[in-house]
Scaffold this motif. Structure first.
Motif, PDB file in Angstrom:
ATOM      1  N   SER A 155       0.818  -1.220   0.000  1.00 24.78           N
ATOM      2  CA  SER A 155       0.000   0.000   0.000  1.00 24.78           C
ATOM      3  C   SER A 155       0.852   1.270   0.000  1.00 24.78           C
ATOM      4  O   SER A 155       0.309   2.374   0.000  1.00 24.78           O
ATOM      5  N   ILE A 156       2.162   1.118  -0.015  1.00 22.42           N
ATOM      6  CA  ILE A 156       3.064   2.273   0.078  1.00 22.42           C
ATOM      7  C   ILE A 156       3.259   2.866  -1.319  1.00 22.42           C
ATOM      8  O   ILE A 156       3.642   2.166  -2.252  1.00 22.42           O
ATOM      9  N   GLY A 159       7.175   8.206  -3.218  1.00 20.02           N
ATOM     10  CA  GLY A 159       7.299   9.442  -2.452  1.00 20.02           C
ATOM     11  C   GLY A 159       7.258   9.208  -0.960  1.00 20.02           C
ATOM     12  O   GLY A 159       7.734  10.048  -0.183  1.00 20.02           O
ATOM     13  N   ASP A 160       6.691   8.080  -0.526  1.00 21.22           N
ATOM     14  CA  ASP A 160       6.682   7.706   0.880  1.00 21.22           C
ATOM     15  C   ASP A 160       8.103   7.248   1.261  1.00 21.22           C
ATOM     16  O   ASP A 160       8.762   6.564   0.495  1.00 21.22           O
ATOM     17  N   PRO A 161       8.596   7.621   2.459  1.00 15.08           N
ATOM     18  CA  PRO A 161       9.944   7.207   2.867  1.00 15.08           C
ATOM     19  C   PRO A 161      10.151   5.690   2.842  1.00 15.08           C
ATOM     20  O   PRO A 161      11.290   5.224   2.698  1.00 15.08           O
ATOM     21  N   ALA A 162       9.075   4.918   2.963  1.00 15.19           N
ATOM     22  CA  ALA A 162       9.200   3.454   2.988  1.00 15.19           C
ATOM     23  C   ALA A 162       9.086   2.823   1.601  1.00 15.19           C
ATOM     24  O   ALA A 162       9.184   1.599   1.480  1.00 15.19           O
ATOM     25  N   PHE A 163       8.911   3.637   0.562  1.00 13.34           N
ATOM     26  CA  PHE A 163       8.676   3.084  -0.770  1.00 13.34           C
ATOM     27  C   PHE A 163       9.863   2.265  -1.276  1.00 13.34           C
ATOM     28  O   PHE A 163       9.683   1.191  -1.868  1.00 13.34           O
ATOM     29  N   ILE A 164      11.083   2.757  -1.067  1.00 12.99           N
ATOM     30  CA  ILE A 164      12.260   2.041  -1.565  1.00 12.99           C
ATOM     31  C   ILE A 164      12.395   0.691  -0.875  1.00 12.99           C
ATOM     32  O   ILE A 164      12.711  -0.327  -1.521  1.00 12.99           O
ATOM     33  N   ALA A 165      12.158   0.648   0.438  1.00  9.78           N
ATOM     34  CA  ALA A 165      12.233  -0.625   1.164  1.00  9.78           C
ATOM     35  C   ALA A 165      11.190  -1.601   0.632  1.00  9.78           C
ATOM     36  O   ALA A 165      11.471  -2.794   0.451  1.00  9.78           O
ATOM     37  N   GLN A 166       9.971  -1.120   0.363  1.00 16.63           N
ATOM     38  CA  GLN A 166       8.934  -1.973  -0.199  1.00 16.63           C
ATOM     39  C   GLN A 166       9.355  -2.524  -1.560  1.00 16.63           C
ATOM     40  O   GLN A 166       9.210  -3.723  -1.835  1.00 16.63           O
ATOM     41  N   ALA A 167       9.887  -1.650  -2.408  1.00 19.70           N
ATOM     42  CA  ALA A 167      10.299  -2.079  -3.749  1.00 19.70           C
ATOM     43  C   ALA A 167      11.412  -3.121  -3.676  1.00 19.70           C
ATOM     44  O   ALA A 167      11.405  -4.104  -4.437  1.00 19.70           O
ATOM     45  N   PHE A 168      12.368  -2.925  -2.761  1.00 22.53           N
ATOM     46  CA  PHE A 168      13.478  -3.868  -2.643  1.00 22.53           C
ATOM     47  C   PHE A 168      12.983  -5.210  -2.123  1.00 22.53           C
ATOM     48  O   PHE A 168      13.420  -6.275  -2.586  1.00 22.53           O
TER      49      PHE A 168
END
Length: 253
Positions: A155-156, A159-168
């Motif tokens: 759901s991230i 632009g959200d600070p957690a987006f990169i972690a989700q993508a990885f």
């Protein structure tokens, strides 16, 4: 690319751990640990660091941490006690029968390597990559960031600070339940404890990498350390061969 041999050993609680090996069998042993949500392949093999270090005369042992890569990802909370990654590291070194070796890691691998030394491991030289002083002492903040990414996974938005972690996590096909348990097992390392890390240490970090605080500050705090800056940020620094070259040069001294 050098030939990679993969063997499996038993870590804490009989967890099956993959260890990827390359380099001449008579080369100097070097144990390298990868970062959170990554793998030995992504951190050390894919971008040529393992080839470079093998060519420099090292025999590399690159474990996949539990809940990562080809290692098992148990869902039993009892498989994630305090400092379980240090227990796994000790089991790996014992199984490989390493007596005179070098040790290093990137990010979570650096944190694990440092805590391994504080727990009694005695490598000849130590490499802490992608790590700063506050990254060792401020794990609670970093852990909360990643737990938030796990809890809001799917759901991230960009632009959200957690987006990169989700993508990885998506790219690496991370078992999020196991990863969440693992995050809770990692401990802080107080700056005053670092005086016990007395072997020569390389703090190597991307010039734009501030994710784990200041690497120069970490080097200044350790008794016998130097800082080397390489290109990139926390995600990209492992893609530049300068990191592998800096490690090879330091270990060859």
């Amino acid at each position: 690319m050098s030939e990679i041999e993969t063997r499996f050993i038993e870590g804490f609680a009989d967890t099956r751990l993959a260890v990827h090996c390359t380099g001449d069998a008579s080369g100097r042993p070097l144990v390298l640990l990868h970062g959170l949500f990554s793998s030995a392949y992504v951190n050390w093999i894919k971008y040529g660091h393992a080839d470079l270090l093998a060519a420099a005369g090292f025999r590399l042992y690159m474990p996949d941490l539990r809940a990562h890569g080809e290692s098992e990802a148990p869902h039993d909370p009892r498989a994630y006690p305090e400092d379980v990654l240090v227990a796994d590291l000790k089991a790996t070194i014992a199984e490989l029968e390493l007596k005179d070796y070098d040790l290093g890691g990137f990010s979570l691998g650096s944190r694990t390597s440092a805590r391994g030394v504080l727990a009694g491991l005695k490598p000849r030289r130590l490499v802490l990559a992608g790590m700063g002083l506050s990254g060792l002492a401020g794990w609670a903040r970093r852990s909360a960031h990643f737990i938030d990414a796990i809890d809001r996974f799917g759901s991230i938005e960009r632009g959200d600070p957690a987006f990169i972690a989700q993508a990885f996590m998506k790219t690496m096909k991370i078992d999020r339940e196991a990863a969440r348990l693992l995050l809770g097992s990692v401990d802080d390392t107080a700056p005053e404890a670092l005086g016990a890390i007395t072997m020569p240490t390389l703090c190597v970090c991307g010039g734009d990498d501030r994710d784990n605080g200041s690497a120069p500050e970490l080097a200044q705090t350790l008794p016998d350390a130097r800082y080397v800056e390489t290109p990139g940020n926390h995600m990209s620094s492992v893609t530049f061969k300068e990191m592998g070259r800096a490690i090879a040069q330091f270990l060859a001294e």
